[in-house]
Design an enzyme around this catalytic site. Structure first.
Site, PDB file in Angstrom:
ATOM      1  N   GLY A  46       0.832  -1.195   0.000  1.00  0.00           N
ATOM      2  CA  GLY A  46       0.000   0.000   0.000  1.00  0.00           C
ATOM      3  C   GLY A  46       0.867   1.245   0.000  1.00  0.00           C
ATOM      4  N   GLN A  51       2.761  10.002   1.420  1.00  0.00           N
ATOM      5  CA  GLN A  51       4.092   9.401   1.565  1.00  0.00           C
ATOM      6  C   GLN A  51       5.070   9.828   0.470  1.00  0.00           C
ATOM      7  OE1 GLN A  51       2.212   5.279   2.178  1.00  0.00           O
ATOM      8  NE2 GLN A  51       4.193   5.092   3.195  1.00  0.00           N
ATOM      9  N   CYS A  92       5.725  -0.426   6.868  1.00  0.00           N
ATOM     10  CA  CYS A  92       5.392   0.792   6.122  1.00  0.00           C
ATOM     11  C   CYS A  92       6.609   1.207   5.313  1.00  0.00           C
ATOM     12  CB  CYS A  92       4.991   1.893   7.103  1.00  0.00           C
ATOM     13  SG  CYS A  92       4.529   3.431   6.300  1.00  0.00           S
ATOM     14  N   LEU A  93       6.377   1.563   4.049  1.00  0.00           N
ATOM     15  CA  LEU A  93       7.497   1.983   3.208  1.00  0.00           C
ATOM     16  C   LEU A  93       8.149   3.258   3.743  1.00  0.00           C
ATOM     17  CD1 LEU A  93       5.990   1.246  -0.316  1.00  0.00           C
ATOM     18  CD2 LEU A  93       7.722  -0.075   0.922  1.00  0.00           C
ATOM     19  N   HIS A 134      -4.627   1.407   7.388  1.00  0.00           N
ATOM     20  CA  HIS A 134      -3.260   1.936   7.497  1.00  0.00           C
ATOM     21  C   HIS A 134      -3.065   3.086   6.495  1.00  0.00           C
ATOM     22  CE1 HIS A 134       1.303   1.092   7.710  1.00  0.00           C
ATOM     23  NE2 HIS A 134       1.168   1.971   6.722  1.00  0.00           N
ATOM     24  N   GLU A 135      -3.529   2.872   5.255  1.00  0.00           N
ATOM     25  CA  GLU A 135      -3.336   3.908   4.220  1.00  0.00           C
ATOM     26  C   GLU A 135      -4.194   5.140   4.502  1.00  0.00           C
ATOM     27  OE1 GLU A 135      -0.830   3.569   2.505  1.00  0.00           O
ATOM     28  OE2 GLU A 135      -0.578   1.447   2.966  1.00  0.00           O
ATOM     29  N   HIS A 138      -2.591   7.410   6.869  1.00  0.00           N
ATOM     30  CA  HIS A 138      -1.569   8.288   6.274  1.00  0.00           C
ATOM     31  C   HIS A 138      -2.185   9.609   5.809  1.00  0.00           C
ATOM     32  CE1 HIS A 138       2.169   6.057   6.186  1.00  0.00           C
ATOM     33  NE2 HIS A 138       1.619   4.997   5.637  1.00  0.00           N
TER      34      HIS A 138
HETATM   35 NI    NI Z   1       2.468   3.071   5.488  1.00  0.00          NI
END
Ligand code: NI
Length: 169
Positions: A46, A51, A92-93, A134-135, A138
């Site tokens: 995701g 981000q 998470c990236l 989660h997304e 963000h």
């Molecule tokens: Ni993330």
């Protein structure tokens, strides 16, 4: 399509609250395509526009094992959270190298617009439910590490800052 640079915690831009998308136009579709390319290239499941430093409410996800079920959502929101929590190990990236279990509602209904600007409603459970929540977090400037104990958060922050210094040195 283009690869985008992913911001890393504790970059303050990750705390921006994203603005709703007024109209799903070609620019929004291009952003979604770039997010997908960046997500696949980074082997993530995701990615949210926040981000990559774009404070607009756009997310992409793909939790399929074959990596062939891309989902791009505009203005996604948790419309309904059913009773009962589930715990998934999340990463998470934007927080590389950190994997921690986070409890979230196990089943949620997500309302959003798709890439054509059509309203969609998704009943999600399992990994998809966790990933979408989660997304969406963000988009509100929230990271999964915010759910961890203060001690763990301090450790993660310290390590991230150390990595940053090493990268600059
Ligand atoms: Ni993330």
């Amino acid at each position: 399509m283009a690869m985008l640079d992913i911001l890393h915690h504790p970059d303050p831009r990750l705390r921006n609250v994203a603005a709703p998308v007024e109209a799903v136009d070609d620019g929004v579709r291009r952003l979604a395509d770039d997010l997908l390319e960046t997500m696949y290239s980074a082997r993530g499941i995701g990615l949210a526009a926040v981000q990559v430093g774009v404070a607009r409410r756009v997310v992409v996800v793909d939790v399929s094992p074959q990596r062939n079920a891309p989902l791009a959502l505009v203005n996604p929101r948790v419309a309904e959270a059913h009773e009962g929590l589930a715990e998934f190990e999340e990463g998470c990236l934007s927080v590389p190298g950190v994997y921690e279990t986070v409890p979230r509602p196990a089943r949620v209904r997500i309302d959003a617009l798709d890439r054509d600007g059509q309203a969609v409603s998704i009943e999600a459970e399992g990994a998809l439910a966790a990933c979408l929540q989660h997304e969406i977090d963000h988009l509100d400037g929230r990271l999964f590490v915010d759910y961890l104990s203060r001690l763990k958060q301090q450790r993660i922050r310290k390590r991230a800052l150390k990595h940053q210094r090493e990268a600059l040195a």
